[in-house]
Design a protein around this motif. Structure first.
Motif, PDB file in Angstrom:
ATOM      1  N   GLY A 148       0.843  -1.187   0.000  1.00  0.00           N
ATOM      2  CA  GLY A 148       0.000   0.000   0.000  1.00  0.00           C
ATOM      3  C   GLY A 148       0.877   1.235   0.000  1.00  0.00           C
ATOM      4  N   LEU A 149       0.583   2.160  -0.894  1.00  0.00           N
ATOM      5  CA  LEU A 149       1.303   3.433  -0.945  1.00  0.00           C
ATOM      6  C   LEU A 149       0.295   4.571  -0.926  1.00  0.00           C
ATOM      7  CD1 LEU A 149       3.989   2.891  -3.765  1.00  0.00           C
ATOM      8  CD2 LEU A 149       4.379   2.889  -1.293  1.00  0.00           C
ATOM      9  N   VAL A 150       0.587   5.590  -0.156  1.00  0.00           N
ATOM     10  CA  VAL A 150      -0.212   6.814  -0.146  1.00  0.00           C
ATOM     11  C   VAL A 150       0.715   7.959  -0.524  1.00  0.00           C
ATOM     12  CG1 VAL A 150      -1.654   8.361   1.227  1.00  0.00           C
ATOM     13  CG2 VAL A 150      -1.759   5.895   1.614  1.00  0.00           C
ATOM     14  N   ALA A 151       0.253   8.811  -1.432  1.00  0.00           N
ATOM     15  CA  ALA A 151       1.107   9.865  -1.975  1.00  0.00           C
ATOM     16  C   ALA A 151       0.335  11.171  -2.083  1.00  0.00           C
ATOM     17  CB  ALA A 151       1.649   9.459  -3.350  1.00  0.00           C
ATOM     18  N   VAL A 152       1.082  12.249  -2.164  1.00  0.00           N
ATOM     19  CA  VAL A 152       0.513  13.582  -2.375  1.00  0.00           C
ATOM     20  C   VAL A 152       1.188  14.199  -3.588  1.00  0.00           C
ATOM     21  CG1 VAL A 152      -0.029  13.910   0.070  1.00  0.00           C
ATOM     22  CG2 VAL A 152       2.198  14.661  -0.820  1.00  0.00           C
ATOM     23  N   PRO A 153       0.541  15.150  -4.240  1.00  0.00           N
ATOM     24  CA  PRO A 153       1.179  15.791  -5.386  1.00  0.00           C
ATOM     25  C   PRO A 153       2.517  16.425  -5.005  1.00  0.00           C
ATOM     26  CG  PRO A 153      -1.158  16.302  -5.345  1.00  0.00           C
ATOM     27  CD  PRO A 153      -0.845  15.617  -4.049  1.00  0.00           C
ATOM     28  N   ALA A 154       3.537  16.168  -5.819  1.00  0.00           N
ATOM     29  CA  ALA A 154       4.854  16.745  -5.554  1.00  0.00           C
ATOM     30  C   ALA A 154       4.821  18.241  -5.854  1.00  0.00           C
ATOM     31  CB  ALA A 154       5.904  16.063  -6.429  1.00  0.00           C
ATOM     32  N   PRO A 155       5.569  19.025  -5.076  1.00  0.00           N
ATOM     33  CA  PRO A 155       5.630  20.463  -5.370  1.00  0.00           C
ATOM     34  C   PRO A 155       6.153  20.694  -6.786  1.00  0.00           C
ATOM     35  CG  PRO A 155       6.662  19.948  -3.252  1.00  0.00           C
ATOM     36  CD  PRO A 155       6.410  18.650  -3.936  1.00  0.00           C
ATOM     37  N   ALA A 156       5.590  21.708  -7.442  1.00  0.00           N
ATOM     38  CA  ALA A 156       6.067  22.048  -8.782  1.00  0.00           C
ATOM     39  C   ALA A 156       7.491  22.568  -8.714  1.00  0.00           C
ATOM     40  CB  ALA A 156       5.146  23.092  -9.405  1.00  0.00           C
ATOM     41  N   ALA A 157       8.290  22.207  -9.705  1.00  0.00           N
ATOM     42  CA  ALA A 157       9.671  22.698  -9.758  1.00  0.00           C
ATOM     43  C   ALA A 157       9.666  24.207  -9.952  1.00  0.00           C
ATOM     44  CB  ALA A 157      10.417  22.023 -10.896  1.00  0.00           C
ATOM     45  N   PRO A 158      10.513  24.924  -9.212  1.00  0.00           N
ATOM     46  CA  PRO A 158      10.551  26.389  -9.370  1.00  0.00           C
ATOM     47  C   PRO A 158      11.000  26.781 -10.764  1.00  0.00           C
ATOM     48  CG  PRO A 158      12.398  25.617  -8.043  1.00  0.00           C
ATOM     49  CD  PRO A 158      11.504  24.436  -8.248  1.00  0.00           C
ATOM     50  N   ARG A 159      10.372  27.820 -11.297  1.00  0.00           N
ATOM     51  CA  ARG A 159      10.764  28.314 -12.606  1.00  0.00           C
ATOM     52  C   ARG A 159      12.007  29.183 -12.481  1.00  0.00           C
ATOM     53  NH1 ARG A 159       5.158  30.115 -15.665  1.00  0.00           N
ATOM     54  NH2 ARG A 159       4.170  28.044 -15.621  1.00  0.00           N
ATOM     55  N   PRO A 160      12.844  29.182 -13.514  1.00  0.00           N
ATOM     56  CA  PRO A 160      14.008  30.055 -13.462  1.00  0.00           C
ATOM     57  C   PRO A 160      13.616  31.512 -13.373  1.00  0.00           C
ATOM     58  CG  PRO A 160      14.156  28.457 -15.267  1.00  0.00           C
ATOM     59  CD  PRO A 160      12.772  28.382 -14.727  1.00  0.00           C
ATOM     60  N   SER A 161      14.401  32.296 -12.660  1.00  0.00           N
ATOM     61  CA  SER A 161      14.106  33.729 -12.538  1.00  0.00           C
ATOM     62  C   SER A 161      14.246  34.382 -13.911  1.00  0.00           C
ATOM     63  CB  SER A 161      15.058  34.391 -11.539  1.00  0.00           C
ATOM     64  OG  SER A 161      16.385  34.232 -11.992  1.00  0.00           O
ATOM     65  N   GLY A 162      13.579  35.514 -14.068  1.00  0.00           N
ATOM     66  CA  GLY A 162      13.567  36.185 -15.376  1.00  0.00           C
ATOM     67  C   GLY A 162      14.727  37.138 -15.586  1.00  0.00           C
ATOM     68  N   GLY A 163      15.706  37.135 -14.686  1.00  0.00           N
ATOM     69  CA  GLY A 163      16.826  38.092 -14.839  1.00  0.00           C
ATOM     70  C   GLY A 163      17.728  37.735 -16.003  1.00  0.00           C
ATOM     71  N   THR A 164      18.507  38.670 -16.416  1.00  0.00           N
ATOM     72  CA  THR A 164      19.456  38.459 -17.521  1.00  0.00           C
ATOM     73  C   THR A 164      20.643  37.656 -17.012  1.00  0.00           C
ATOM     74  OG1 THR A 164      18.812  40.552 -18.491  1.00  0.00           O
ATOM     75  CG2 THR A 164      20.913  39.582 -19.233  1.00  0.00           C
ATOM     76  N   PRO A 165      20.947  36.532 -17.652  1.00  0.00           N
ATOM     77  CA  PRO A 165      22.084  35.746 -17.164  1.00  0.00           C
ATOM     78  C   PRO A 165      23.393  36.500 -17.302  1.00  0.00           C
ATOM     79  CG  PRO A 165      21.307  34.924 -19.304  1.00  0.00           C
ATOM     80  CD  PRO A 165      20.328  35.958 -18.845  1.00  0.00           C
ATOM     81  N   THR A 166      24.285  36.256 -16.329  1.00  0.00           N
ATOM     82  CA  THR A 166      25.583  36.920 -16.323  1.00  0.00           C
ATOM     83  C   THR A 166      26.580  36.079 -17.090  1.00  0.00           C
ATOM     84  OG1 THR A 166      25.106  37.875 -14.168  1.00  0.00           O
ATOM     85  CG2 THR A 166      27.416  37.851 -14.882  1.00  0.00           C
ATOM     86  N   ALA A 167      27.326  36.692 -17.987  1.00  0.00           N
ATOM     87  CA  ALA A 167      28.306  35.951 -18.779  1.00  0.00           C
ATOM     88  C   ALA A 167      29.439  35.465 -17.907  1.00  0.00           C
ATOM     89  CB  ALA A 167      28.859  36.849 -19.899  1.00  0.00           C
ATOM     90  N   ALA A 168      29.879  34.220 -18.138  1.00  0.00           N
ATOM     91  CA  ALA A 168      31.000  33.669 -17.370  1.00  0.00           C
ATOM     92  C   ALA A 168      32.289  34.352 -17.806  1.00  0.00           C
ATOM     93  CB  ALA A 168      31.104  32.175 -17.639  1.00  0.00           C
ATOM     94  N   VAL A 169      33.183  34.552 -16.853  1.00  0.00           N
ATOM     95  CA  VAL A 169      34.463  35.168 -17.143  1.00  0.00           C
ATOM     96  C   VAL A 169      35.587  34.228 -16.751  1.00  0.00           C
ATOM     97  CG1 VAL A 169      33.598  37.510 -16.943  1.00  0.00           C
ATOM     98  CG2 VAL A 169      34.442  36.338 -14.911  1.00  0.00           C
TER      99      VAL A 169
END
Length: 292
Positions: free
Chosen positions: A271-292
């Motif tokens: 027997g297994l009882v489960a609940v809906p998993a939390p939705a994965a967080p969406r990426p923030s809308g900021g401008t990505p910073t270029a790697a240096v």
């Protein structure tokens, strides 16, 4: 309660006359024709554990997938949820399930549909469960049914439960697992595809659920003690009597019992009882910073 006939349909009063047809029927249908009502691998005790963990109450809207003979439906209705909907592909089962009554004001309905595509509205339920039905599905169908259960649940507060046959232990050798599966298919005349406990948990996780409760018990479906616990002494004697008068059905039952015994060290009920998993967080809308 197990052992009483309150709220239950009458048992057959004479043998079903299986004959050659009994040799071709799926195992669970053979048992049903003999008068067995509880056709769950973990018996009525694991069903009650499942319902307790689901905490079915007066505010719940319950959907049962592949409701079958209605044994669990009656236990659910005794808890007086706001609504109960049975889903099954069999027209006779749907007619019987739709005629069930509840002690309170529960709205009862039955729908003839596949568990993977019920046709019910999104988010119509707070509780969804199914017993002894995913085992009989190939892997793609298993996944579709779990996704359908997730679709039916309202928001993050819904609960989903399954009660299924399982293979033990989690690390069971795949070749050994295949031998067990082959024997089960041959004895039960169904395409039984049980998973290990970890496999069942992974299936639910892939469908968007987090398992919050788990219980494993022996698979003793055809053991005398389980028969009496599930059906009551009178009911168990009636089943045995009908089997004695129906040679074809008796041979089927004894064959299934031998297979269950042969693999009892590696068969269980889960027997297994489960609940809906939390939705994965969406990426923030900021401008990505270029790697240096």
């Amino acid at each position: 309660m197990a052992g009483t006939d309150r709220g239950r349909p009458p048992r057959p009063s004479r043998p079903p006359g299986g004959g050659p047809a009994a040799a071709r029927l799926p195992g669970h249908r053979t048992l049903a024709r003999l008068g067995k009502r509880v056709l769950r691998p973990g018996g009525i005790r694991l069903t009650r554990w499942m319902l307790d963990q689901l905490s079915v109450g007066p505010d719940d809207r319950v959907v049962e997938l592949a409701a079958g003979l209605g044994a669990t439906a009656r236990l659910t209705l005794a808890r007086a949820p706001a609504a109960y909907t049975a889903v099954d592909r069999d027209a006779a089962a749907v007619a019987a399930l739709g005629a069930l009554t509840a002690p309170g004001t529960t709205e009862v309905r039955a729908v003839r549909a596949d568990a993977a595509s019920t046709g019910l509205p999104d988010g119509c339920a707070t509780v969804v469960y199914g017993e002894a039905m995913l085992t009989m599905q190939p892997d793609p169908a298993k996944r579709r049914i779990v996704r359908e259960a997730r679709r039916l649940l309202a928001g993050s507060s819904g609960r989903y439960a399954v009660h299924e046959l399982c293979l033990l232990p989690d690390g069971l050798d795949p070749a050994h697992a295949e031998r067990i599966t082959t024997d089960l298919c041959e004895a039960m005349h169904i395409d039984a595809r049980p998973l290990t406990p970890a496999g069942w948990s992974d299936l639910l996780a892939a469908g968007g659920f987090t398992v919050v409760a788990r219980k494993t018990v022996p698979m003793a479906l055809l053991e005398t003690r389980r028969l009496v616990a599930d059906e009551g002494a009178e009911g168990a004697l009636g089943i045995i009597g009908r089997a004695l008068r129906d040679p074809a059905a008796r041979r089927r039952v004894l064959h299934m019992r031998r297979v269950f015994h042969r693999h009892r060290a590696h068969l269980g009920a889960l027997g297994l009882v489960a609940v809906p998993a939390p939705a994965a967080p969406r990426p923030s809308g900021g401008t990505p910073t270029a790697a240096v």
